[in-house]
Design an enzyme around this catalytic site. Structure first.
Site, PDB file in Angstrom:
ATOM      1  N   CYS A   1      39.730  31.243  44.383  1.00 20.95           N
ATOM      2  CA  CYS A   1      38.562  32.039  44.759  1.00 20.95           C
ATOM      3  C   CYS A   1      38.022  31.608  46.123  1.00 20.95           C
ATOM      4  CB  CYS A   1      37.472  31.950  43.691  1.00 20.95           C
ATOM      5  SG  CYS A   1      36.867  30.283  43.367  1.00 20.95           S
TER       6      CYS A   1
ATOM      7  N   CYS B   1      19.612  45.553  50.927  1.00 20.20           N
ATOM      8  CA  CYS B   1      20.175  44.662  49.919  1.00 20.20           C
ATOM      9  C   CYS B   1      21.292  43.830  50.526  1.00 20.20           C
ATOM     10  CB  CYS B   1      20.700  45.483  48.748  1.00 20.20           C
ATOM     11  SG  CYS B   1      21.557  44.492  47.498  1.00 20.20           S
TER      12      CYS B   1
ATOM     13  N   GLN C   1      35.319  36.162  34.413  1.00 14.73           N
ATOM     14  CA  GLN C   1      35.503  36.866  35.673  1.00 14.73           C
ATOM     15  C   GLN C   1      34.530  38.051  35.761  1.00 14.73           C
ATOM     16  OE1 GLN C   1      37.080  35.817  38.110  1.00 14.73           O
ATOM     17  NE2 GLN C   1      38.830  34.608  37.453  1.00 14.73           N
TER      18      GLN C   1
ATOM     19  N   ASP D   1      43.791  27.170  38.263  1.00 11.49           N
ATOM     20  CA  ASP D   1      42.742  28.154  38.570  1.00 11.49           C
ATOM     21  C   ASP D   1      41.419  27.429  38.798  1.00 11.49           C
ATOM     22  OD1 ASP D   1      41.214  30.456  38.842  1.00 11.49           O
ATOM     23  OD2 ASP D   1      41.083  30.836  36.680  1.00 11.49           O
TER      24      ASP D   1
ATOM     25  N   ASN E   1      38.123  14.858  34.174  1.00 10.23           N
ATOM     26  CA  ASN E   1      37.490  15.049  35.480  1.00 10.23           C
ATOM     27  C   ASN E   1      38.583  15.421  36.468  1.00 10.23           C
ATOM     28  OD1 ASN E   1      36.264  14.930  37.977  1.00 10.23           O
ATOM     29  ND2 ASN E   1      35.092  13.077  37.538  1.00 10.23           N
TER      30      ASN E   1
ATOM     31  N   CYS F   1      26.130  43.454  49.140  1.00  5.43           N
ATOM     32  CA  CYS F   1      27.397  43.938  49.700  1.00  5.43           C
ATOM     33  C   CYS F   1      27.364  43.823  51.220  1.00  5.43           C
ATOM     34  CB  CYS F   1      27.638  45.398  49.324  1.00  5.43           C
ATOM     35  SG  CYS F   1      27.857  45.701  47.551  1.00  5.43           S
TER      36      CYS F   1
ATOM     37  N   PHE G   1      42.114  23.603  34.814  1.00  6.69           N
ATOM     38  CA  PHE G   1      40.835  24.310  34.962  1.00  6.69           C
ATOM     39  C   PHE G   1      40.845  25.527  34.030  1.00  6.69           C
ATOM     40  CE2 PHE G   1      41.945  22.333  39.006  1.00  6.69           C
ATOM     41  CZ  PHE G   1      40.794  21.633  39.363  1.00  6.69           C
TER      42      PHE G   1
ATOM     43  N   ASN H   1      41.266  31.831  29.444  1.00  4.51           N
ATOM     44  CA  ASN H   1      41.608  33.154  29.969  1.00  4.51           C
ATOM     45  C   ASN H   1      43.102  33.280  30.273  1.00  4.51           C
ATOM     46  OD1 ASN H   1      40.761  35.796  31.123  1.00  4.51           O
ATOM     47  ND2 ASN H   1      41.356  34.891  33.073  1.00  4.51           N
TER      48      ASN H   1
ATOM     49  N   CYS I   1      25.838  53.365  48.784  1.00  2.00           N
ATOM     50  CA  CYS I   1      24.554  52.943  48.220  1.00  2.00           C
ATOM     51  C   CYS I   1      23.456  53.096  49.271  1.00  2.00           C
ATOM     52  CB  CYS I   1      24.642  51.484  47.771  1.00  2.00           C
ATOM     53  SG  CYS I   1      23.069  50.787  47.225  1.00  2.00           S
TER      54      CYS I   1
END
Length: 464
Positions: free
Chosen positions: A420, A88, A279, A383, A362, A91, A308, A313, A78
């Site tokens: 994540c 930018c 996602q 997840d 919760n 990335c 979660f 999904n 890029c």
């Protein structure tokens, strides 16, 4: 006469890069042991750098010159990527070959597990990889009308700045969205409300591209007409957001089918709204779900809990194997949406799904009492968001350490944890292994966000 090879001499100020961190900074050590982080430098390179920040034990520097280049250095794909002002900030690793990026992330996962959680997996999973470009089906694009230039900017922020980068293309976005960046700038530049339109949220389904336009003042009829014309030309579904997320509405007159994505291996279709969490990378998500269910190895007589669960999904694919599934989620709205998705899929399948229910809880205030309330399960799928699942695994550890709390409740035989954030995974893994009676059998990295420093991963825990 034989020529004797001599070791190449570098300038005294040269640095030899030993590794790279998740901010894509090369890591070197001075003779006195001080660590130097060099932006843009890669492992095994010899570089000159300009130090711009000093502390007692470390320094930060910017790259001046590469004296010896790494074989893994590549030309960024890029033109907006770089270390220069205005580059930018979306990335951070485009200068590093794609397979080397995933190696860095795998190493980061292993380092976090050991240094933070004091655990090591018995075996490493092959990393999950997919397309390096055109993968980003979700994005939050900032919008700014620059009065002095008389033009609109649409894109990500500049590196280490609150300013919007002057992006004319973005190869991590799907090609059809990349092609819309300049038309979007021209569209907003012609609108009366151009100074009060701060953001566009992108959400691509398998067949529909939705854009949520945040507007801080009511839109005029001419602005609405301009949006409709753009939607017809570029096949975009506009949604409008006047205030908070609960004000998001499909623009009047907007046509097209609802947003959705498919998980074809399981015969599941997931409808969603543009502000629902899905996602970013659908290519990786399909592989992620498939591997998670393969590792969980659910049998037809087993009950499974999906913690979660979000929109379902993982829950709905689990419902194609298990005897019963419970999805637990912190958001009441997502519990409703996941229930609707279950009903939708149940009505559109030849083979029925297993009995599946969803509850709101919760999940950051879990207790042994709540674990008993939700019932025992043979397997768990976990997840969580970046904060991890500390309260959940701590409650499980309490049940293990105090048998009287169980009252007939049995812990899951296997847990598949999708993360994540490697640091919170490491923390939670430490609890599961040292305090809850599990061993970590597998772990591996997931390259959900190529060219960025973001690390996703998956780990498997079995009862010791």
């Amino acid at each position: 006469m034989t020529e004797i090879a001599t070791e190449k001499k570098w300038p005294d100020q040269a640095l030899t890069i030993e590794s790279i961190d998740l901010e894509a900074q090369g890591v070197a050590h001075r003779p006195d042991g001080k660590v130097v982080f060099v932006e843009g430098a890669l492992p095994f390179e010899v570089v000159r750098a300009n130090v711009h920040r000093k502390k007692d034990n470390w320094e930060k520097a910017s790259l001046l010159e590469v004296l010896q280049e790494s074989s893994q250095r590549v030309t960024p794909g890029c033109p907006h990527f770089g270390l220069h002002a205005g580059a930018c900030g979306g990335c951070k690793m485009q200068h590093l070959e794609a397979s080397a990026q995933i190696a860095v992330k795998q190493r980061a996962l292993e380092d976090n597990l050991w240094h933070l959680g004091k655990v090591k997996p018995e075996a490493l999973l092959p990393p999950i990889q997919g397309p390096s470009w055109g993968y980003r089906y979700r994005a939050r694009l900032s919008v700014r009308y620059v009065v002095k230039k008389g033009e609109v900017l649409v894109g990500f922020h500049e590196r280490k700045s609150r300013y919007v980068a002057d992006m004319r293309q973005c190869r991590v976005l799907p090609p059809h969205v990349n092609a819309m960046l300049m038309p979007l700038r021209h569209l907003i530049g012609r609108m009366e409300a151009r100074e009060t339109l701060p953001q566009i949220e992108l959400a691509c389904g398998d067949h529909v591209t939705a854009m949520v336009l945040r507007h801080m003042e009511p839109l005029s009829e001419s602005d609405m007409a301009a949006l409709r014309t753009f939607a017809d030309k570029h096949q975009v579904q506009w949604w409008l957001q006047s205030k908070g997320p609960d004000t998001v509405r499909l623009m009047k007159g907007a046509l097209g089918e609802p947003l959705s994505y498919a998980l074809p291996e399981f015969g599941i279709t997931m409808p969603f709204k543009p502000t629902d969490f899905t996602q970013v990378n659908p290519h990786i998500n399909r592989v992620l779900v498939t591997r998670a269910l393969r590792l969980l190895a659910v049998q037809s007589h087993e009950r499974v809990i999906d913690w979660f669960c979000g929109l379902g999904n993982f829950t709905l694919p689990l419902s194609t194997f298990a005897s019963e599934v419970l999805g637990i989620e912190g958001s009441e709205a997502l519990v409703v949406r996941s229930g609707e998705n279950y009903v939708f899929n149940q009505a559109n399948r030849d083979k029925p799904l297993a009995p599946t229910s969803f509850v709101a809880r919760n999940l950051f205030e879990m207790t042994p009492e709540l674990l008993r309330q939700d019932g025992a399960a043979d397997k768990w799928l976990v997840d969580p968001p970046r904060e991890g699942a500390f309260s959940l695994v701590q409650a499980l550890a309490e049940m293990h350490q105090q048998p009287e709390l169980r009252q007939g409740w049995m812990p899951p035989k296997r847990i598949v944890y999708v993360s994540c954030n490697p640091s919170t995974l490491a923390r939670d893994a430490g609890v599961l292994v040292t305090s809850a009676g599990y061993r970590m059998t597998y772990a591996g990295a997931v390259n959900m966000f190529p060219h960025t420093a973001h690390v996703e991963s998956m780990a498997v825990f079995d009862v010791s």
